[in-house]
Structures are given as structure tokens and as C-alpha cells.
Design a protein around this motif. Structure first.
Motif, PDB file in Angstrom:
ATOM      1  N   CYS A  74      98.822  88.956  -1.020  1.00  0.00           N
ATOM      2  CA  CYS A  74      97.267  88.823  -1.190  1.00  0.00           C
ATOM      3  C   CYS A  74      96.762  87.919  -0.449  1.00  0.00           C
ATOM      4  O   CYS A  74      96.870  86.583   0.022  1.00  0.00           O
ATOM      5  N   VAL A 124      96.833  93.839  -1.005  1.00  0.00           N
ATOM      6  CA  VAL A 124      96.641  93.883  -3.260  1.00  0.00           C
ATOM      7  C   VAL A 124      96.085  92.950  -3.746  1.00  0.00           C
ATOM      8  O   VAL A 124      95.801  91.965  -3.008  1.00  0.00           O
ATOM      9  N   GLN A 125      95.754  92.654  -4.987  1.00  0.00           N
ATOM     10  CA  GLN A 125      94.794  91.833  -5.332  1.00  0.00           C
ATOM     11  C   GLN A 125      95.450  90.847  -6.241  1.00  0.00           C
ATOM     12  O   GLN A 125      96.209  91.351  -6.653  1.00  0.00           O
ATOM     13  N   ALA A 127      94.312  88.807  -7.874  1.00  0.00           N
ATOM     14  CA  ALA A 127      94.090  88.471  -9.228  1.00  0.00           C
ATOM     15  C   ALA A 127      95.106  89.458 -10.059  1.00  0.00           C
ATOM     16  O   ALA A 127      95.323  89.225 -11.439  1.00  0.00           O
ATOM     17  N   GLU A 128      95.387  90.558  -9.668  1.00  0.00           N
ATOM     18  CA  GLU A 128      96.435  91.608 -10.610  1.00  0.00           C
ATOM     19  C   GLU A 128      97.851  90.839 -11.289  1.00  0.00           C
ATOM     20  O   GLU A 128      98.441  90.983 -12.020  1.00  0.00           O
ATOM     21  N   LEU A 129      98.166  90.046 -10.548  1.00  0.00           N
ATOM     22  CA  LEU A 129      99.053  89.556 -10.723  1.00  0.00           C
ATOM     23  C   LEU A 129      98.676  87.623 -11.872  1.00  0.00           C
ATOM     24  O   LEU A 129      99.540  87.262 -12.154  1.00  0.00           O
ATOM     25  N   PRO A 131      95.973  88.256 -14.788  1.00  0.00           N
ATOM     26  CA  PRO A 131      94.603  88.849 -15.478  1.00  0.00           C
ATOM     27  C   PRO A 131      94.000  88.575 -15.941  1.00  0.00           C
ATOM     28  O   PRO A 131      93.118  88.901 -16.386  1.00  0.00           O
ATOM     29  N   ARG A 134      89.975  86.726 -15.353  1.00  0.00           N
ATOM     30  CA  ARG A 134      89.104  87.582 -15.059  1.00  0.00           C
ATOM     31  C   ARG A 134      88.175  86.596 -16.614  1.00  0.00           C
ATOM     32  O   ARG A 134      88.551  87.525 -17.596  1.00  0.00           O
ATOM     33  N   ARG A 216      89.362  93.216  -3.653  1.00  0.00           N
ATOM     34  CA  ARG A 216      90.911  92.625  -3.282  1.00  0.00           C
ATOM     35  C   ARG A 216      90.895  91.254  -2.943  1.00  0.00           C
ATOM     36  O   ARG A 216      91.990  90.529  -2.784  1.00  0.00           O
ATOM     37  N   LYS A 244      85.091  90.846 -13.380  1.00  0.00           N
ATOM     38  CA  LYS A 244      85.146  90.923 -11.785  1.00  0.00           C
ATOM     39  C   LYS A 244      85.173  89.023 -11.528  1.00  0.00           C
ATOM     40  O   LYS A 244      85.202  89.364 -10.158  1.00  0.00           O
TER      41      LYS A 244
END
Length: 274
Positions: A74, A124-125, A127-129, A131, A134, A216, A244
Motif C-alpha cells: 500500500c 491495496v488501499q 486507508a482500509e487499515l 478506517p 475517513r 487505492r 473518501k
């Protein structure tokens, strides 16, 4: 059983450290690579394995992650765009650049991502780690935008999308139905300072994800530094792309906004179409 590691390509700011901590909480090892002149060397303490490379050393970057068994990768943290103009690409990076007609952010990043994924490094993104970073939708400050400010937001939102679609920038400054300033290489904070100089007190800023952008990478971000710039420039309102946009130090940033009657709004994708 060997613990899976995630690779982090680290730019500047606090995002790489937050992603590394989120990865650890998810039970992942952290293999991180930064760039001289862009990345804080102290990030080494956030990683199990760390390397600092020169921007443009694409082959060394790929070899580093493959050597340490990374399959998922990432991007976290910004790269100074003016400094990036001084990059010295290795042969592999030069071949990628040679194929491109345009050197806009999205085009360049997608080309680099394609090259990484051709080597089995799945992007991978980041920000998914984390969340919780956001920014949510709605008015987040005590003060609501005035009717005139809402009009400027409705005016500026589609213009920001058009400029984003052209891969120029993520943010614009408007006032009383006029575009005051557009983000280019200088980045958002420098744009906001320029917008305040040109437009004076009461400007409105709109910050979005570029339409069609690969989310991503390179999500828009704001935090206390952004708020201080807005306050210093006597802005009236900032609208960002809800869900986002990475909103760092949100509680502290909103407290600063409230102290100066600055209105902060998260706008959904359909804003302006209602």
C-alpha cells in the motif's frame, strides 16, 4: 506459521505510521520503504524492516519488497510534487515514464502500480487499515454554512470535479460565484494561502477525490495544518469529499475550526444533483 507482512511505500506526514500501527493491530508484519527528501527517517521504528531509497529507484523498491516476502503493498503519505520533478529514474522507471503521454499524478501512479503488480505485488488501499480516518458526511462544526456559502459550494463542486477529471488537482478556492485559485503542483496548503491572498476574507474551499481516480492511492487529506491555514487566510468554509477524504487529528482540527467560526462540511457524491 510465518506471519504475513504488508509492504508500505511511505511518503511524508503521519499517515505511514498510522497505517503501520493499524497493520500491527491486524496481526500483520510491516515492511516499509521511504524516500530520501520525502520520508521521515524516524519511521524506521514503526517497521519490522525498513529501507530508504531515492525516488525513481523502482527496481530496488521491487527487489526490496520481494526479498522480504511481501505480496500486498500500500501507499501511505504524500510525495512533494515539486521535489518529485527532480527524480532520477533508474532504467526500469525510465521505461515506464517513456511510455506515458501524460505525467499527471493519476497516470504516473497507475503506471507504477501496474509495474508493481506485474511482479506479483498486489496494491491495496492503506486507508482500509485505519478506517476511522475517513471524514464523515454532514456539517461537522458548530457553524452551518450561510446561504451564500452553500451557493459557492454548489458552484465549486462540479468545477472541482472537472479539474480533477483533467488530473490537475484536488482542490479549488471560490468566492461569490468565481474561481479564485486552482491547485497545481504546490499542494493544498500552498493553494489555500494563494487563494486567501487573491480572494481575501470569506473564501470557500472545495476538496474532492478526482473522478475516476484509483482510490487505492493519493486520497485527499486534511487535518490541523489545513485548519490553521484556513484560519490564517480567514476562510469561511471548507467542503471535502465525505468517506473518501482522510481527516487527521479530527477532534483537534474541528475544535480549532469552531474557535474561529469556520464551517467544515463533508459532501456526498450526489451533492449538487438534488
Amino acid at each position: 506459521m510465518t506471519r504475513e507482512s504488508i509492504g508500505i511505500v511511505a511518503g511524508k506526514g503521519q499517515f505511514p505510521a498510522l497505517v503501520a500501527r493499524g497493520a500491527r493491530e491486524a496481526g500483520l508484519g510491516v515492511v516499509m520503504c521511504g524516500f530520501h527528501g520525502h520520508t521521515d527517517p524516524s519511521l524506521e521504528h514503526e517497521a519490522d524492516t525498513f529501507a530508504m531509497l531515492h525516488l525513481g529507484a523502482l527496481n530496488k523498491l521491487i527487489e526490496f519488497f520481494r526479498e522480504h516476502g511481501v505480496n500486498r503493498l500500500c501507499f501511505a503519505g504524500a510525495i512533494s510534487k515539486p521535489k518529485a520533478l527532480d527524480l532520477r529514474p533508474d532504467f526500469r522507471a525510465a521505461k515506464v515514464l517513456f511510455k506515458l503521454r501524460s505525467k499527471g499524478d493519476d497516470v504516473l501512479l497507475r503506471a507504477v502500480m501496474d509495474e508493481l503488480e506485474s511482479e506479483g505485488l498486489r496494491i491495496v488501499q492503506a486507508a482500509e487499515l485505519v478506517p476511522g480516518l475517513r471524514g464523515p458526511s454532514g456539517v461537522l462544526t458548530r457553524r452551518q454554512p450561510t446561504a451564500e456559502e452553500w451557493e459557492d459550494l454548489r458552484y465549486g463542486w462540479p468545477i472541482a470535479q472537472t479539474i480533477g477529471r483533467m488530473d490537475i488537482g484536488q482542490c479549488i478556492v471560490v468566492k461569490r460565484g468565481m474561481v479564485v485559485a486552482v491547485e497545481g503542483l504546490e499542494g493544498t496548503d500552498a493553494l489555500l494561502r494563494r487563494g486567501a491572498e487573491l480572494g481575501g476574507e470569506g473564501c470557500v474551499a472545495v476538496k474532492i477525490v478526482k473522478p475516476g481516480q484509483d482510490e487505492r492511492i493519493d486520497l485527499p487529506a486534511l487535518g490541523t495544518a489545513t485548519m490553521r491555514t484556513l484560519v490564517d487566510g480567514k476562510y469561511a468554509c471548507l467542503a471535502f469529499h465525505a468517506g473518501k477524504t482522510l481527516f487527521f487529528d479530527r477532534e483537534e482540527a474541528l475544535k480549532l475550526a469552531d474557535a474561529h467560526s469556520l464551517s467544515i462540511v463533508g459532501l456526498d457524491e450526489a451533492f449538487g444533483n438534488e
